[in-house]
Design an enzyme around this catalytic site. Structure first.
Site, PDB file in Angstrom:
ATOM      1  N   HIS A  21       0.184   8.114   5.162  1.00 47.02           N
ATOM      2  CA  HIS A  21       1.412   7.786   4.444  1.00 47.02           C
ATOM      3  C   HIS A  21       2.283   9.026   4.367  1.00 47.02           C
ATOM      4  CE1 HIS A  21       0.261   3.747   2.756  1.00 47.02           C
ATOM      5  NE2 HIS A  21      -0.912   4.193   3.159  1.00 47.02           N
ATOM      6  N   HIS A  80     -10.045  -0.114   0.630  1.00 46.23           N
ATOM      7  CA  HIS A  80     -10.983   0.506   1.579  1.00 46.23           C
ATOM      8  C   HIS A  80     -11.862   1.578   0.927  1.00 46.23           C
ATOM      9  CE1 HIS A  80      -7.524   3.187   2.160  1.00 46.23           C
ATOM     10  NE2 HIS A  80      -6.922   2.362   2.981  1.00 46.23           N
ATOM     11  N   GLU A  83       0.879  -1.166   0.000  1.00 44.06           N
ATOM     12  CA  GLU A  83       0.000   0.000   0.000  1.00 44.06           C
ATOM     13  C   GLU A  83       0.915   1.214   0.000  1.00 44.06           C
ATOM     14  OE1 GLU A  83      -2.468   0.821   3.427  1.00 44.06           O
ATOM     15  OE2 GLU A  83      -4.119   1.400   2.127  1.00 44.06           O
ATOM     16  N   GLY A 119      -5.115   3.680   9.880  1.00 44.15           N
ATOM     17  CA  GLY A 119      -5.396   2.260  10.023  1.00 44.15           C
ATOM     18  C   GLY A 119      -6.366   2.052  11.172  1.00 44.15           C
ATOM     19  N   ASP A 123      -7.332  -3.516   7.907  1.00 43.27           N
ATOM     20  CA  ASP A 123      -6.413  -2.382   7.789  1.00 43.27           C
ATOM     21  C   ASP A 123      -5.754  -2.133   9.156  1.00 43.27           C
ATOM     22  OD1 ASP A 123      -4.986  -0.364   6.630  1.00 43.27           O
ATOM     23  OD2 ASP A 123      -6.630   1.055   6.488  1.00 43.27           O
TER      24      ASP A 123
HETATM   25 ZN   LIG Z   1      -3.866   0.049   4.883  1.00 40.31          ZN
END
Ligand SMILES: [Zn+2]
Length: 395
Positions: free
Chosen positions: A149, A224, A137, A318, A282
């Protein structure tokens, strides 16, 4: 080093008396024969003679296939992106105790060298059977929808780079999430499809039309759905509509009561249908562990009351979900029929990463991976490949 299981199933075992959820429907008083780690006979029509099989009485319980989690970053205090093999196995064991018998380890955005090194480490755990694959990911995601991220490490999905990362996983990479509207995105989707790796659209700022183009090029998963993408608007339907309406796409949903409003979960389920939804956790390191400060790749995450948010900015980072909670919630809160919830937690995710021949349903020849639930849909026992991870009270 592999996870040791306490009870190895050498001889034939029969699980008797439970309500069993099969692809063909729910059977009361079903008998599941297990031999050599696999399901030996069709639980709907068991053999008349079971020889000297050991029988385990599961009357009063419900048996469902082991959960298949294809999007999971860690648990038990351990990270799949930065953990050692030993730490990764702690996370695997934690989720296994919560019913996840098939687990794909997801990484988060890191620099390419770190990712390649970690993929090599994870590929060994795939080889020895403790993980079912690797899911990248990031880093090929949109800075506009980066979620948790590190923006400074994001990059365009240049096909040569995508190929390099896939190769670093030595055949173990099962899925890559990318923003297909970025330069190289559609070409990379095509490349992944060619390589037999599931291309997932996510952390994307794409329009409806751009998303359709990605699906035409071979993308088959929505990472997601709703989270980290533009919302559904009446004149700008965006990725949500493009992914929901296409029969080739399976949509991931994080059913923790935080990522999605229950009404939205219901809408997605109704729109895609029970065969095209995959529950994922997740999860990050705090799953099955507790509140506190954690690392998610290079970023700091604070977990308060089980909700994980970036320490800086507060973006959801997450979840701390485990699959048993997602399943229980689906059946008891969302009122999803039991067979449909089983599809979403096991059958569909197994299919979307190409593991349907081994796992995802209770059928003869498949791995004897199953979860025993009580009347409240809490996990009582877990079996993986014919061996109890957690045995039922009577064993
Ligand atoms: Zn994730």
């Amino acid at each position: 080093m592999a996870i040791e299981t306490t009870t190895q199933a050498a001889r034939r075992t029969v699980l008797a008396g439970a309500r069993v959820v099969l692809p063909s429907g729910v059977v009361d008083g079903g008998r599941i024969a297990i031999e050599g780690g696999r399901i030996a006979a069709d639980p709907a029509t068991p053999a008349a003679s079971e020889g000297d099989a050991a029988t385990v009485d599961l009357t009063g319980y419900t048996v469902v296939p082991g959960f298949v989690d294809v999007h999971n970053h860690g648990g038990g205090g351990a990270s799949f992106t930065s953990g050692t093999a030993e730490e990764v196995l702690v996370g695997v064991r934690t989720h296994r105790e919560h019913g996840t018998t098939t687990l794909v380890a997801s990484t988060v955005t890191e620099n390419l060298d770190v990712l390649a090194r970690q993929a090599a480490l994870l590929s060994e755990l795939v080889e020895q059977g403790d993980l079912a694959g690797i899911h990248y990911e990031g880093p090929f995601i949109s800075p506009c929808r980066k979620g948790a991220h590190d923006e400074t490490l994001l990059r365009h999905p240049e096909p040569a780079t995508v190929r390099k990362l896939v190769e670093a996983g030595r055949g173990a990479v099962r899925m890559v999430t990318l923003a297909s509207e970025l330069p190289g995105g559609v070409e990379s989707v095509r490349l992944l499809a060619e390589l037999g790796v599931t291309a997932a659209v996510g952390h994307t700022d794409a329009t409806y039309e751009q998303t359709r183009e990605a699906v035409e090029a071979g993308a088959t998963v929505a990472t997601h759905l709703f989270n980290a993408m533009p919302p559904l608007l009446h004149r700008a339907p965006g990725p949500v509509a493009a992914l929901l309406e296409d029969e080739r796409v399976t949509v991931e949903l994080v059913n923790d009561g935080v990522h999605l409003h229950p009404s939205v979960l219901g809408l997605a389920f109704g729109s895609a249908g029970a065969d095209r939804v995959a529950f994922i956790t997740d999860a990050m390191d705090a799953a099955g562990f507790g509140d506190g400060m954690y690392d998610l790749g290079p970023l700091k995450v604070q977990v308060v009351d089980g909700v994980a948010r970036l320490a800086e900015g507060g973006s959801i980072a997450g979840s701390t979900l485990t699959m048993d909670k997602a399943f229980k919630r689906a059946v008891t809160v969302d009122r999803i029929p039991l067979p449909d919830a089983v599809r979403a937690i096991a059958t569909n995710p197994a299919r979307m990463i190409g593991l349907s021949d081994r796992v995802g349903s209770l059928e003869p020849g498949k791995d004897a991976d199953l979860v025993v639930l009580d009347a409240a849909f809490d996990v009582v026992a877990v079996m993986r490949r014919g061996a109890w991870i957690t045995p039922p009270p009577s064993v």
